[in-house]
Design a protein around this motif. Sequence first.
Motif, PDB file in Angstrom:
ATOM      1  N   ASN A   2       0.831  -1.203   0.000  1.00 25.77           N
ATOM      2  CA  ASN A   2       0.000   0.000   0.000  1.00 25.77           C
ATOM      3  C   ASN A   2       0.862   1.248   0.000  1.00 25.77           C
ATOM      4  O   ASN A   2       1.817   1.360   0.753  1.00 25.77           O
ATOM      5  N   LYS A   3       0.505   2.174  -0.872  1.00 26.20           N
ATOM      6  CA  LYS A   3       1.199   3.458  -0.924  1.00 26.20           C
ATOM      7  C   LYS A   3       0.361   4.476  -0.174  1.00 26.20           C
ATOM      8  O   LYS A   3      -0.859   4.513  -0.315  1.00 26.20           O
ATOM      9  N   GLN A   4       1.020   5.308   0.610  1.00 25.82           N
ATOM     10  CA  GLN A   4       0.321   6.360   1.327  1.00 25.82           C
ATOM     11  C   GLN A   4       0.003   7.491   0.355  1.00 25.82           C
ATOM     12  O   GLN A   4       0.862   7.896  -0.424  1.00 25.82           O
ATOM     13  N   GLU A   5      -1.222   7.966   0.380  1.00 26.25           N
ATOM     14  CA  GLU A   5      -1.589   9.091  -0.471  1.00 26.25           C
ATOM     15  C   GLU A   5      -1.001  10.358   0.112  1.00 26.25           C
ATOM     16  O   GLU A   5      -0.938  10.534   1.326  1.00 26.25           O
ATOM     17  N   ARG A   6      -0.562  11.252  -0.790  1.00 23.39           N
ATOM     18  CA  ARG A   6       0.002  12.525  -0.366  1.00 23.39           C
ATOM     19  C   ARG A   6      -0.759  13.650  -1.034  1.00 23.39           C
ATOM     20  O   ARG A   6      -1.178  13.528  -2.178  1.00 23.39           O
ATOM     21  N   VAL A   7      -0.916  14.742  -0.344  1.00 23.29           N
ATOM     22  CA  VAL A   7      -1.515  15.935  -0.908  1.00 23.29           C
ATOM     23  C   VAL A   7      -0.370  16.841  -1.327  1.00 23.29           C
ATOM     24  O   VAL A   7       0.568  17.063  -0.559  1.00 23.29           O
ATOM     25  N   ILE A   8      -0.427  17.341  -2.559  1.00 19.75           N
ATOM     26  CA  ILE A   8       0.619  18.234  -3.032  1.00 19.75           C
ATOM     27  C   ILE A   8       0.012  19.566  -3.439  1.00 19.75           C
ATOM     28  O   ILE A   8      -1.170  19.659  -3.752  1.00 19.75           O
ATOM     29  N   THR A   9       0.828  20.585  -3.428  1.00 14.03           N
ATOM     30  CA  THR A   9       0.409  21.915  -3.831  1.00 14.03           C
ATOM     31  C   THR A   9       0.928  22.174  -5.232  1.00 14.03           C
ATOM     32  O   THR A   9       2.095  21.933  -5.510  1.00 14.03           O
ATOM     33  N   LEU A  10       0.056  22.648  -6.109  1.00 13.89           N
ATOM     34  CA  LEU A  10       0.444  22.980  -7.473  1.00 13.89           C
ATOM     35  C   LEU A  10       0.223  24.466  -7.702  1.00 13.89           C
ATOM     36  O   LEU A  10      -0.661  25.074  -7.100  1.00 13.89           O
ATOM     37  N   SER A  11       0.997  25.017  -8.590  1.00 11.63           N
ATOM     38  CA  SER A  11       0.804  26.416  -8.956  1.00 11.63           C
ATOM     39  C   SER A  11      -0.427  26.538  -9.842  1.00 11.63           C
ATOM     40  O   SER A  11      -0.879  25.559 -10.448  1.00 11.63           O
ATOM     41  N   SER A  12      -0.951  27.732  -9.967  1.00  7.92           N
ATOM     42  CA  SER A  12      -2.121  27.943 -10.820  1.00  7.92           C
ATOM     43  C   SER A  12      -1.792  27.649 -12.282  1.00  7.92           C
ATOM     44  O   SER A  12      -2.628  27.119 -13.017  1.00  7.92           O
ATOM     45  N   LYS A  13      -0.575  27.933 -12.708  1.00  5.02           N
ATOM     46  CA  LYS A  13      -0.178  27.649 -14.084  1.00  5.02           C
ATOM     47  C   LYS A  13      -0.151  26.141 -14.349  1.00  5.02           C
ATOM     48  O   LYS A  13      -0.616  25.678 -15.393  1.00  5.02           O
ATOM     49  N   THR A  14       0.351  25.382 -13.401  1.00 10.54           N
ATOM     50  CA  THR A  14       0.376  23.930 -13.544  1.00 10.54           C
ATOM     51  C   THR A  14      -1.047  23.370 -13.585  1.00 10.54           C
ATOM     52  O   THR A  14      -1.349  22.479 -14.385  1.00 10.54           O
ATOM     53  N   LEU A  15      -1.923  23.911 -12.759  1.00  8.48           N
ATOM     54  CA  LEU A  15      -3.320  23.470 -12.773  1.00  8.48           C
ATOM     55  C   LEU A  15      -3.968  23.742 -14.125  1.00  8.48           C
ATOM     56  O   LEU A  15      -4.715  22.904 -14.634  1.00  8.48           O
ATOM     57  N   GLU A  16      -3.667  24.873 -14.730  1.00  5.32           N
ATOM     58  CA  GLU A  16      -4.217  25.182 -16.058  1.00  5.32           C
ATOM     59  C   GLU A  16      -3.701  24.204 -17.111  1.00  5.32           C
ATOM     60  O   GLU A  16      -4.457  23.763 -17.975  1.00  5.32           O
ATOM     61  N   ILE A  17      -2.424  23.873 -17.045  1.00  6.27           N
ATOM     62  CA  ILE A  17      -1.853  22.895 -17.979  1.00  6.27           C
ATOM     63  C   ILE A  17      -2.560  21.550 -17.823  1.00  6.27           C
ATOM     64  O   ILE A  17      -2.937  20.908 -18.811  1.00  6.27           O
ATOM     65  N   ASN A 119       9.713  30.362  -4.193  1.00  8.41           N
ATOM     66  CA  ASN A 119       8.630  29.388  -4.180  1.00  8.41           C
ATOM     67  C   ASN A 119       8.914  28.291  -5.212  1.00  8.41           C
ATOM     68  O   ASN A 119       8.858  28.552  -6.409  1.00  8.41           O
ATOM     69  N   PRO A 120       9.178  27.053  -4.771  1.00  8.29           N
ATOM     70  CA  PRO A 120       9.522  25.994  -5.730  1.00  8.29           C
ATOM     71  C   PRO A 120       8.384  25.652  -6.675  1.00  8.29           C
ATOM     72  O   PRO A 120       8.624  25.271  -7.812  1.00  8.29           O
ATOM     73  N   ALA A 121       7.139  25.798  -6.242  1.00  2.00           N
ATOM     74  CA  ALA A 121       6.017  25.502  -7.134  1.00  2.00           C
ATOM     75  C   ALA A 121       6.015  26.460  -8.322  1.00  2.00           C
ATOM     76  O   ALA A 121       5.722  26.068  -9.450  1.00  2.00           O
ATOM     77  N   GLU A 122       6.375  27.721  -8.097  1.00  2.00           N
ATOM     78  CA  GLU A 122       6.420  28.691  -9.191  1.00  2.00           C
ATOM     79  C   GLU A 122       7.623  28.421 -10.105  1.00  2.00           C
ATOM     80  O   GLU A 122       7.522  28.574 -11.312  1.00  2.00           O
ATOM     81  N   ILE A 123       8.740  27.995  -9.534  1.00  2.00           N
ATOM     82  CA  ILE A 123       9.922  27.677 -10.345  1.00  2.00           C
ATOM     83  C   ILE A 123       9.609  26.509 -11.277  1.00  2.00           C
ATOM     84  O   ILE A 123       9.881  26.564 -12.474  1.00  2.00           O
ATOM     85  N   VAL A 124       9.021  25.446 -10.730  1.00  2.00           N
ATOM     86  CA  VAL A 124       8.673  24.289 -11.542  1.00  2.00           C
ATOM     87  C   VAL A 124       7.638  24.668 -12.585  1.00  2.00           C
ATOM     88  O   VAL A 124       7.717  24.264 -13.743  1.00  2.00           O
ATOM     89  N   SER A 125       6.692  25.499 -12.193  1.00  2.00           N
ATOM     90  CA  SER A 125       5.674  25.967 -13.136  1.00  2.00           C
ATOM     91  C   SER A 125       6.308  26.728 -14.294  1.00  2.00           C
ATOM     92  O   SER A 125       5.974  26.525 -15.457  1.00  2.00           O
ATOM     93  N   ASP A 126       7.256  27.604 -13.974  1.00  2.00           N
ATOM     94  CA  ASP A 126       7.957  28.355 -15.035  1.00  2.00           C
ATOM     95  C   ASP A 126       8.745  27.417 -15.924  1.00  2.00           C
ATOM     96  O   ASP A 126       8.793  27.592 -17.148  1.00  2.00           O
ATOM     97  N   LEU A 127       9.362  26.396 -15.349  1.00  3.71           N
ATOM     98  CA  LEU A 127      10.112  25.414 -16.132  1.00  3.71           C
ATOM     99  C   LEU A 127       9.185  24.669 -17.094  1.00  3.71           C
ATOM    100  O   LEU A 127       9.517  24.458 -18.250  1.00  3.71           O
TER     101      LEU A 127
END
Length: 130
Positions: A2-17, A119-127
Amino acid sequence: KNKQERVITLSSKTLEILKTHQAAILGKQLEMPAYWHNNNLMFPSLVGSHINRRNIYKRNFKKIPGAESKTLHSLRHTFITLSLLANTPVHVVSFYVGHQDPSVTLRVYSHYIKTDSVNPAEIVSDLLSK
């Protein structure tokens, strides 16, 4: 196992993609209803079924706007690296990527730990949008 479910935070740009990608998947489903296996997957095979587990880290998401030429493995590595460069605490990064022990994250990525604060979420989103 069994894998434990994790909640992650995404940027708004990533959500749009991801929303755009989800709409494209729905379009495929409507184009071939007789063949589509509706499993409500975000990254299905060409007919809607699960992707072969052995291929999942190698899959290239060329058809997802903003994620061209990136594999899940490279996105994961980039997320960890950029998060640590942005001074995100190691235990937080470790939790997000599912390492059972932060020492795994430290052992592999400790050379990326810096003191800059971004903010790493914004960096990844920009990438992803490049």
